[in-house]
Design a protein around this motif. Sequence first.
Motif, PDB file in Angstrom:
ATOM      1  N   SER A  38      -5.756  -0.526   9.629  1.00  0.00           N
ATOM      2  CA  SER A  38      -5.977  -1.508   8.563  1.00  0.00           C
ATOM      3  C   SER A  38      -7.028  -0.998   7.582  1.00  0.00           C
ATOM      4  CB  SER A  38      -6.372  -2.867   9.154  1.00  0.00           C
ATOM      5  OG  SER A  38      -7.455  -2.712  10.037  1.00  0.00           O
ATOM      6  N   PHE A  39      -7.987  -0.191   8.081  1.00  0.00           N
ATOM      7  CA  PHE A  39      -8.971   0.409   7.184  1.00  0.00           C
ATOM      8  C   PHE A  39      -8.273   1.289   6.140  1.00  0.00           C
ATOM      9  CE2 PHE A  39     -11.771   4.032   6.200  1.00  0.00           C
ATOM     10  CZ  PHE A  39     -12.790   3.329   5.562  1.00  0.00           C
ATOM     11  N   VAL A  40      -7.336   2.095   6.625  1.00  0.00           N
ATOM     12  CA  VAL A  40      -6.589   2.967   5.709  1.00  0.00           C
ATOM     13  C   VAL A  40      -5.842   2.135   4.680  1.00  0.00           C
ATOM     14  CG1 VAL A  40      -4.664   4.589   5.560  1.00  0.00           C
ATOM     15  CG2 VAL A  40      -6.384   4.870   7.348  1.00  0.00           C
ATOM     16  N   TRP A  41      -5.234   1.036   5.155  1.00  0.00           N
ATOM     17  CA  TRP A  41      -4.474   0.194   4.231  1.00  0.00           C
ATOM     18  C   TRP A  41      -5.372  -0.400   3.142  1.00  0.00           C
ATOM     19  CZ3 TRP A  41       0.261   0.912   3.422  1.00  0.00           C
ATOM     20  CH2 TRP A  41       1.128   1.267   4.455  1.00  0.00           C
ATOM     21  N   ILE A  42      -6.566  -0.815   3.568  1.00  0.00           N
ATOM     22  CA  ILE A  42      -7.501  -1.394   2.595  1.00  0.00           C
ATOM     23  C   ILE A  42      -7.932  -0.348   1.575  1.00  0.00           C
ATOM     24  CG2 ILE A  42      -9.861  -2.293   2.371  1.00  0.00           C
ATOM     25  CD1 ILE A  42      -9.270  -3.871   4.964  1.00  0.00           C
ATOM     26  N   CYS A  43      -8.142   0.881   2.051  1.00  0.00           N
ATOM     27  CA  CYS A  43      -8.522   1.961   1.148  1.00  0.00           C
ATOM     28  C   CYS A  43      -7.427   2.244   0.119  1.00  0.00           C
ATOM     29  CB  CYS A  43      -8.815   3.233   1.937  1.00  0.00           C
ATOM     30  SG  CYS A  43     -10.364   3.153   2.809  1.00  0.00           S
ATOM     31  N   LEU A  44      -6.196   1.987   0.526  1.00  0.00           N
ATOM     32  CA  LEU A  44      -5.074   2.273  -0.375  1.00  0.00           C
ATOM     33  C   LEU A  44      -4.864   1.179  -1.413  1.00  0.00           C
ATOM     34  CD1 LEU A  44      -2.418   3.851   2.013  1.00  0.00           C
ATOM     35  CD2 LEU A  44      -3.559   4.955   0.079  1.00  0.00           C
ATOM     36  N   LEU A  45      -5.535   0.045  -1.226  1.00  0.00           N
ATOM     37  CA  LEU A  45      -5.331  -1.089  -2.128  1.00  0.00           C
ATOM     38  C   LEU A  45      -5.553  -0.778  -3.607  1.00  0.00           C
ATOM     39  CD1 LEU A  45      -6.468  -4.454  -0.472  1.00  0.00           C
ATOM     40  CD2 LEU A  45      -4.270  -3.886  -1.559  1.00  0.00           C
ATOM     41  N   PRO A  46      -6.686  -0.131  -3.982  1.00  0.00           N
ATOM     42  CA  PRO A  46      -6.893   0.165  -5.404  1.00  0.00           C
ATOM     43  C   PRO A  46      -5.738   0.962  -5.996  1.00  0.00           C
ATOM     44  CG  PRO A  46      -8.879   0.643  -4.143  1.00  0.00           C
ATOM     45  CD  PRO A  46      -7.818   0.316  -3.150  1.00  0.00           C
ATOM     46  N   LEU A  47      -5.280   1.946  -5.232  1.00  0.00           N
ATOM     47  CA  LEU A  47      -4.153   2.757  -5.702  1.00  0.00           C
ATOM     48  C   LEU A  47      -2.932   1.873  -5.941  1.00  0.00           C
ATOM     49  CD1 LEU A  47      -2.880   5.593  -6.211  1.00  0.00           C
ATOM     50  CD2 LEU A  47      -2.126   5.519  -3.832  1.00  0.00           C
ATOM     51  N   ALA A  48      -2.691   0.955  -4.995  1.00  0.00           N
ATOM     52  CA  ALA A  48      -1.543   0.057  -5.119  1.00  0.00           C
ATOM     53  C   ALA A  48      -1.676  -0.803  -6.371  1.00  0.00           C
ATOM     54  CB  ALA A  48      -1.435  -0.817  -3.872  1.00  0.00           C
ATOM     55  N   ALA A  49      -2.888  -1.301  -6.623  1.00  0.00           N
ATOM     56  CA  ALA A  49      -3.102  -2.149  -7.791  1.00  0.00           C
ATOM     57  C   ALA A  49      -2.853  -1.389  -9.086  1.00  0.00           C
ATOM     58  CB  ALA A  49      -4.535  -2.695  -7.766  1.00  0.00           C
ATOM     59  N   VAL A  50      -3.435  -0.190  -9.163  1.00  0.00           N
ATOM     60  CA  VAL A  50      -3.269   0.624 -10.375  1.00  0.00           C
ATOM     61  C   VAL A  50      -1.803   0.966 -10.577  1.00  0.00           C
ATOM     62  CG1 VAL A  50      -3.794   2.851 -11.427  1.00  0.00           C
ATOM     63  CG2 VAL A  50      -5.611   1.533 -10.325  1.00  0.00           C
ATOM     64  N   THR A  51      -1.154   1.376  -9.489  1.00  0.00           N
ATOM     65  CA  THR A  51       0.253   1.734  -9.587  1.00  0.00           C
ATOM     66  C   THR A  51       1.079   0.560 -10.091  1.00  0.00           C
ATOM     67  OG1 THR A  51      -0.093   3.135  -7.677  1.00  0.00           O
ATOM     68  CG2 THR A  51       2.176   2.787  -8.341  1.00  0.00           C
ATOM     69  N   ALA A  52       0.806  -0.611  -9.536  1.00  0.00           N
ATOM     70  CA  ALA A  52       1.547  -1.798  -9.941  1.00  0.00           C
ATOM     71  C   ALA A  52       1.292  -2.118 -11.407  1.00  0.00           C
ATOM     72  CB  ALA A  52       1.151  -2.976  -9.052  1.00  0.00           C
ATOM     73  N   ALA A  53       0.010  -2.117 -11.813  1.00  0.00           N
ATOM     74  CA  ALA A  53      -0.342  -2.536 -13.164  1.00  0.00           C
ATOM     75  C   ALA A  53       0.173  -1.586 -14.231  1.00  0.00           C
ATOM     76  CB  ALA A  53      -1.858  -2.694 -13.268  1.00  0.00           C
ATOM     77  N   PHE A  54       0.023  -0.279 -13.967  1.00  0.00           N
ATOM     78  CA  PHE A  54       0.302   0.660 -15.050  1.00  0.00           C
ATOM     79  C   PHE A  54       1.595   1.445 -14.886  1.00  0.00           C
ATOM     80  CE2 PHE A  54      -4.325   0.117 -14.958  1.00  0.00           C
ATOM     81  CZ  PHE A  54      -4.487  -0.418 -16.217  1.00  0.00           C
ATOM     82  N   PHE A  55       2.255   1.243 -13.778  1.00  0.00           N
ATOM     83  CA  PHE A  55       3.466   2.028 -13.566  1.00  0.00           C
ATOM     84  C   PHE A  55       4.669   1.145 -13.252  1.00  0.00           C
ATOM     85  CE2 PHE A  55       6.219   4.779 -10.936  1.00  0.00           C
ATOM     86  CZ  PHE A  55       6.495   5.741 -11.888  1.00  0.00           C
ATOM     87  N   VAL A  56       4.564   0.385 -12.178  1.00  0.00           N
ATOM     88  CA  VAL A  56       5.717  -0.404 -11.737  1.00  0.00           C
ATOM     89  C   VAL A  56       6.046  -1.509 -12.727  1.00  0.00           C
ATOM     90  CG1 VAL A  56       6.665  -1.830  -9.897  1.00  0.00           C
ATOM     91  CG2 VAL A  56       5.220   0.126  -9.327  1.00  0.00           C
ATOM     92  N   LEU A  57       5.015  -2.265 -13.145  1.00  0.00           N
ATOM     93  CA  LEU A  57       5.264  -3.393 -14.038  1.00  0.00           C
ATOM     94  C   LEU A  57       5.837  -2.956 -15.393  1.00  0.00           C
ATOM     95  CD1 LEU A  57       2.302  -5.794 -13.189  1.00  0.00           C
ATOM     96  CD2 LEU A  57       4.692  -5.894 -12.435  1.00  0.00           C
ATOM     97  N   PRO A  58       5.200  -1.976 -16.072  1.00  0.00           N
ATOM     98  CA  PRO A  58       5.784  -1.553 -17.360  1.00  0.00           C
ATOM     99  C   PRO A  58       7.200  -1.012 -17.203  1.00  0.00           C
ATOM    100  CG  PRO A  58       3.567  -0.677 -17.105  1.00  0.00           C
ATOM    101  CD  PRO A  58       3.932  -1.273 -15.800  1.00  0.00           C
ATOM    102  N   MET A  59       7.426  -0.289 -16.105  1.00  0.00           N
ATOM    103  CA  MET A  59       8.769   0.248 -15.871  1.00  0.00           C
ATOM    104  C   MET A  59       9.779  -0.882 -15.728  1.00  0.00           C
ATOM    105  SD  MET A  59       9.412   3.558 -15.608  1.00  0.00           S
ATOM    106  CE  MET A  59      10.393   4.038 -14.209  1.00  0.00           C
ATOM    107  N   ALA A  60       9.402  -1.875 -14.958  1.00  0.00           N
ATOM    108  CA  ALA A  60      10.290  -3.022 -14.748  1.00  0.00           C
ATOM    109  C   ALA A  60      10.547  -3.719 -16.076  1.00  0.00           C
ATOM    110  CB  ALA A  60       9.656  -3.984 -13.745  1.00  0.00           C
ATOM    111  N   ARG A  61       9.463  -3.889 -16.837  1.00  0.00           N
ATOM    112  CA  ARG A  61       9.567  -4.548 -18.144  1.00  0.00           C
ATOM    113  C   ARG A  61      10.518  -3.775 -19.056  1.00  0.00           C
ATOM    114  NH1 ARG A  61      10.211  -8.684 -20.552  1.00  0.00           N
ATOM    115  NH2 ARG A  61       9.363  -8.963 -22.622  1.00  0.00           N
ATOM    116  N   LEU A  62      10.366  -2.415 -18.987  1.00  0.00           N
ATOM    117  CA  LEU A  62      11.217  -1.546 -19.806  1.00  0.00           C
ATOM    118  C   LEU A  62      12.684  -1.738 -19.432  1.00  0.00           C
ATOM    119  CD1 LEU A  62      10.664   0.715 -21.958  1.00  0.00           C
ATOM    120  CD2 LEU A  62      10.997   2.352 -20.100  1.00  0.00           C
TER     121      LEU A  62
END
Lengths: 353, 271
Positions: free
Chosen positions: B5-29
């Motif tokens: 779970s520690f590893v998962w928590i560490c990965l959270l920022p990456l997940a947030a950035v990926t979602a905000a700047f990659f997944v969401l715009p792609m989906a929108r596109l």
Amino acid sequence: MNMMTRHGAALKVENCGKTFADGTCALARATLDIAQSETLVLLGPSGCGKTTLLRIVAGLETPDSGGRVLFDGKDLTRQPIEKRNVGMVFQSYALFPNMSVADNIGYGLKLRGLPKTERAARVAELVALTNLGGLEDRRIDQLSGGQRQRVALARAVAIRPSVLLLDEPLTALDAALRERLRGELNDLLRKLGITAIYVTHDQAEAMELGDRIVVMRKGAIAQVGTPREIYFTPANRFVAEFVGAANIIEAPIESGELVLPGGRVPVSGRDAMSRAVAMVRPETIMLADAATAGLAGTVDSVRFAGDRQRIIVRDAASVPLAVDAPNTVNVSAGERVGLSIPPAAIRLLPEED
Amino acid sequence: MSHKSFVWICLLPLAAVTAAFFVLPMARLLVTGAEGPRGLAEYLAILAEPRYRATLLNTVLLAAANTIATLIVATIAGLFLQRHRFPGRAVLVAILTFPLAFPGVVIGFMIILLAGRQGLIGDVSSRLVGDKIVFAYSIYGLFLGYLYFSIPRVILTIMAAAQKLDPSLEEAARSLGAGSWAVLRDVVLPALAPALVASGAIAFATAMGAFGTAFTLATNIDVLPMLIYTEFTLAGNLATSAALSVGLGVMTWLILALARSFTGNSVAAAG
């Protein structure tokens, strides 16, 4: 199979030296004759020029002007390696990773435009000879070190070369495998009966494989001879110490005897000398009774090696003497021992360096 | 807290950035592409509409030609630079890799200085043959610009790969009778294949999507990035430009994926 009908060329290396562009002399001018179907070993420590000499014969280096390389009397000095018909085995084996075992072995034949069926027959012949049956379609990275070495050899021999050139072919293998393959390689070279030049820094390899050995040092030839000549009658101190184990004793001579701290030892010949550098092999020195022997010393250490034991004796000569004794002899450190050295076992070397 | 779970928590920022700047715009596109008057059919327009199809073909051909030319030039240069030591070599390598530091606009500007109306080539040719040769504002100018752009990347990759090549492999081939061409065909190129595929794929992707150079040279060159730009800014056609963007992305990704899988195989084959 007509493998025995061709034995390669007789080679002559004439006055070949190599000076590199920056002025370093890798090889002093050397002349060598290599008889047809002879195995000549170039032996020496790294940087002694042995590989440079091999590469000059191969055509990978050009000798300094005036040097010539002759194959069966024909001057090939200006011919590049691809025109010389030489078989080469490299330390890294240099097998083509993008080809199968069979394609590697057949590559030289393909370049020569040999028809497919003939090529396949020749490859099969070599696969049998080098015990590679069943591995023909393997990729190179699926082979063990020993198998790679055999593929490299088969590939080099496939083209029926004028000379087989081997550049430390066993160095990359671990010790046990090296010893076994040394025997296999020896058998194969005898079976092929081909002219071969073998480069190594391992004196045991040189002894076993060479018809003649060229001992090299600092870019120059130190001695040329059969393994026995090199071992029993080394020309100088370097050869004596490089090939096998040797005790080098510097001592004055009085009335035909070496005068040592622990006694006197008769030597044969050269009475006129007043000082000598003498070589004695450890296995020629025998343990004797300390009270009656002409030479005595104290056991410093005993190293048991299984088949024999190496005993280091101090105070007998100016340097500690290594003595090889049978594994049944029972001596221990601190004990007084007598030593007997047959006069024939003492080789007087020229004083130098 | 368990290690997992520690590893998962560490990965959270990456997940947030990926979602905000990659997944969401792609989906929108993706969604925007389907929101035009033609709906989902907008995505087919890139193939169905003759003008779009021609542009796509143009772009792919340009990128392919650029890749092939780059590979040929850079392989020769890379092998030469790796194998020869001469005074000024380090400077030459530095100059050759200098374009890596330039954005596309500067490259475009340099092409204009070379082959534009006041360019060097036009100057020389008008003096020599009385005819002013100008090709900076065409697809040829763009080709030259992309070439300039791609060569440094490929040269560096080839040099690195050539350095790892065991020289005794070539010597072994030569001892067996191989001349220079046979050595190149049977030893050098197979060994360089993974590097060629990988760097060729990068060159291809760059040429497919490079915009700055094209935009600097002329606004009416028929390549996909320019088409997307004009559809978006001039025609205000949001859905079409979104669909074209997705098309360009998918196309380039497909070719990169293809190249990568091929490289993977040949790397395994090369041991």
